[in-house]
Every structure is written in structure tokens, then in C-alpha cells.
Design an enzyme around this catalytic site. Structure first.
Site, PDB file in Angstrom:
ATOM      1  N   HIS A 180       0.872  -1.190   0.000  1.00 38.24           N
ATOM      2  CA  HIS A 180       0.000   0.000   0.000  1.00 38.24           C
ATOM      3  C   HIS A 180       0.907   1.237   0.000  1.00 38.24           C
ATOM      4  O   HIS A 180       1.988   1.224   0.577  1.00 38.24           O
ATOM      5  CB  HIS A 180      -0.860   0.070   1.269  1.00 38.24           C
ATOM      6  N   CYS A 274      -2.505   2.600   8.922  1.00 37.84           N
ATOM      7  CA  CYS A 274      -3.484   1.607   8.470  1.00 37.84           C
ATOM      8  C   CYS A 274      -4.661   1.494   9.433  1.00 37.84           C
ATOM      9  O   CYS A 274      -5.766   1.161   9.021  1.00 37.84           O
ATOM     10  CB  CYS A 274      -2.860   0.224   8.372  1.00 37.84           C
TER      11      CYS A 274
HETATM   12  N1  ARG Z   1      -4.061  -7.371   6.339  1.00 35.73           N
HETATM   13  C1  ARG Z   1      -4.414  -6.136   5.736  1.00 35.73           C
HETATM   14  C2  ARG Z   1      -4.369  -6.281   4.226  1.00 35.73           C
HETATM   15  O1  ARG Z   1      -3.510  -6.970   3.750  1.00 35.73           O
HETATM   16  C3  ARG Z   1      -3.490  -5.044   6.165  1.00 35.73           C
HETATM   17  C4  ARG Z   1      -3.878  -3.699   5.671  1.00 35.73           C
HETATM   18  C5  ARG Z   1      -2.928  -2.646   6.068  1.00 35.73           C
HETATM   19  N2  ARG Z   1      -3.484  -1.362   5.780  1.00 35.73           N
HETATM   20  C6  ARG Z   1      -2.885  -0.381   5.144  1.00 35.73           C
HETATM   21  N3  ARG Z   1      -3.504   0.750   4.983  1.00 35.73           N
HETATM   22  N4  ARG Z   1      -1.682  -0.536   4.615  1.00 35.73           N
HETATM   23  O2  ARG Z   1      -5.188  -5.748   3.520  1.00 35.73           O
END
Ligand code: ARG
Length: 298
Positions: A180, A274
Site C-alpha cells: 500500500h 493503516c
Molecule cells: N491485512 C491487511 C491487508 O492486507 C493489512 C492492511 C494494512 N493497511 C494499510 N492501509 N496498509 O489488507
């Protein structure tokens, strides 16, 4: 005499999801391992401490309960891109999650935003349309900076630009550990941001360094501490970790660094950014209005 850049105008109001059912039930990023489950007591303590730190920095946090069958819903950033219209009314572009495992979060987000008076928009219905995960999108320099590749699809950038009437700058993410945008990029104030070039392909890394007037360039190793996955409230940076070199630069720039241990949440592949979703990014203030929209790719 040098004048200090203005602090970010947004980042004082957040949505977070209470970690009532946080587990690792599947692995959709390189950090998730089914044999490394979060401890529920530490999970709660860390999340409470994070909220307290964000509030102590001067922000408010609204809390949404977690849906039992959505273990990743604690990562509230991915529920949607929350905006304020120039009139102050709330608007949200819901995420269209890449993985089916997270798609049950969206109807809950939709209800929460609608109940809070927001107009709700989707860039695609579940199963159709372009994937968009809001953890890939940031307001910076009047434009919407969006990472695409591992989660958000390039086509979603076009939808965002035309539907919101903003300028979207797309950066191609190639690093599997920085899946991300919020793992390799973090706006700090009007002209500064943490940037990890190793997250992007060469052209995107160069374009991002070009876009940020004063980048705090992170090595891959530094970024893998999740230090970019931080929340900035005025001059306070609430961080899951802060390598010494990064801390020295932040302090030299006049920021106060507050580190909060969120190790249980790293087991799901996310940290402080996150876990929180800013509700006060304003169209026409933080994002310039561009009739018809515009997309620029590196
Ligand atoms: N387990 C989640 C996923 O893989 C983690 C998300 C992390 N969030 C973020 N904004 N980077 O989607």
C-alpha cells in the site's frame, strides 16, 4: 531567514475500528502468517495506547465496532477515501478491495458513513470495476497521490479523477512488502513527506521525489520498520517505530516524535496509518478542484 512550511491542514479527525475480532485468518500480504496470531490482550492495550497518543496530539477519533467475520477490518484506512466537500459535508469513496477476504467490510463502512451524513460513492461494485484500496491514496500538494499495482488498479485512478474532479498522480508500487502507498509514503507538512524510493519502479520513484519539495528519503530497511505508516497531527508524528536517523531529521524539522508499540498489528501487515482513517481531507483545500479531473502517471 527560512520560514517553516505550514502543517498539514488535515489529520485532526479520524475513524478507527475497535479490534474486537482481530485475527490472522488468511495471508494476503507477506507479513501475515497463520501460525503467528495476535494476542488479544496486547492487541487491545496497543490499540488503546495508539488512540490515546493520537488524542493527546490534539486529534479526535471516532470508533466503529469490528464485524466478527472481518478480521482485517481493524485496518480502518482501507474502508474508503473519506473527504469533506467544500461546503463541509462528508463524502466517501468506498474501497473496492482487491481480495474477497476483505470485501465484507465495505457494506459496514457504507452504513457507517451514510449514518454520519456522508454521500457515498463506489468506483466499482464488488466483483466488478477497478480495485481501489484507500490506503493507497493521500492528499499532498493539492493533488491526490495514489499508489497502484499490488492493490489499487490503474483504472481506479481515472475514476477517482473524473468522479471527484481532482488531479490524481499515480505511482507504480513494485515492492511486495510495501503493497500500500501508506507503507512507502507519508506526508508530513505542506512541503515535506517521507518517501521510500524502493517501493516504486524507477520512473515512479523519480517522479515522487520530484513531487515532494523536501523528501525525507527512507531506505528499504528503514521503511520495513513501518516508520512511514504513521499519523501526523500538526507537528506530532505518531509512529510505530522510528529509526534514529529518521528521528533526527524529524526533530531537526521541528516535529515531535511519539512512538507507540503496535507489534500485534504488524502481524496483519499494518500499523498506525493503516489503523486510522482521516475524515477531514477537504476538497478545494487539500485537493484542488480540476474540472473533469486529470491523471498523471510517472
Ligand atoms: N491485512 C491487511 C491487508 O492486507 C493489512 C492492511 C494494512 N493497511 C494499510 N492501509 N496498509 O489488507
Amino acid at each position: 531567514m527560512s520560514t517553516r512550511p505550514a502543517p498539514l491542514a488535515w489529520g485532526r479527525r479520524y475513524l478507527a475500528v475497535s479490534p474486537d475480532h482481530f485475527r490472522v485468518d488468511y495471508a494476503i500480504n507477506p507479513f501475515m502468517h497463520l501460525d503467528d496470531q495476535p494476542d488479544p490482550v496486547r492487541t487491545r492495550e496497543q490499540w488503546d495506547a495508539m488512540l490515546a497518543a493520537i488524542e493527546a496530539a490534539g486529534a479526535t477519533v471516532e470508533v466503529l465496532p469490528q464485524l466478527a467475520e472481518a478480521p482485517d477490518m481493524v485496518y480502518a484506512m482501507n474502508l474508503g477515501l473519506a473527504l469533506e466537500r467544500p461546503t463541509g459535508e462528508a463524502h466517501v469513496v468506498l474501497s473496492h478491495m482487491r481480495y474477497a477476504e476483505r470485501r465484507m467490510e465495505t457494506p459496514v463502512a457504507e452504513r457507517w458513513f451514510a449514518d454520519h451524513g456522508a454521500s457515498v460513492q463506489r468506483t466499482g461494485r464488488d466483483g466488478v470495476g477497478a480495485h481501489l484500496e484507500a490506503g493507497d491514496a493521500f492528499a499532498f500538494g493539492g493533488e491526490l497521490v495514489v499508489g497502484y499495482g499490488p492493490r489499487t488498479e490503474e483504472l481506479a485512478l481515472k475514476h477517482l479523477a473524473t468522479e471527484l474532479g481532482v488531479s490524481v498522480r499515480g505511482f507504480r508500487i513494485v515492492h511486495p512488502g510495501m503493497y500500500h502507498m501508506d507503507l512507502g509514503f507519508c506526508p508530513l507538512d505542506e512541503t515535506r513527506a517521507m518517501v521510500c524510493p524502493a517501493a516504486y519502479d524507477d520512473a515512479s520513484a523519480a517522479a515522487l521525489l520530484d513531487l515532494v519539495p523536501e523528501p525525507l528519503v527512507l531506505s528499504e530497511e528503514e521503511a520495513m520498520t513501518f516508520c512511514a505508516n504513521s499519523v501526523v497531527v500538526g507537528r506530532t508524528v505518531v509512529m510505530p517505530a522510528c529509526p534514529d536517523r529518521v528521528r533526527a531529521r524529524l526533530e531537526e524539522w521541528g516535529f515531535e516524535v511519539v512512538v507507540v508499540e503496535v507489534g500485534e498489528f504488524l502481524k496483519g501487515g499494518g500499523a498506525i496509518r493503516c489503523l486510522t482513517n482521516p475524515l477531514d481531507v477537504r476538497l478545494g483545500r487539500d485537493l484542488d478542484l480540476v474540472p473533469g479531473g486529470r491523471v498523471t502517471l510517472a
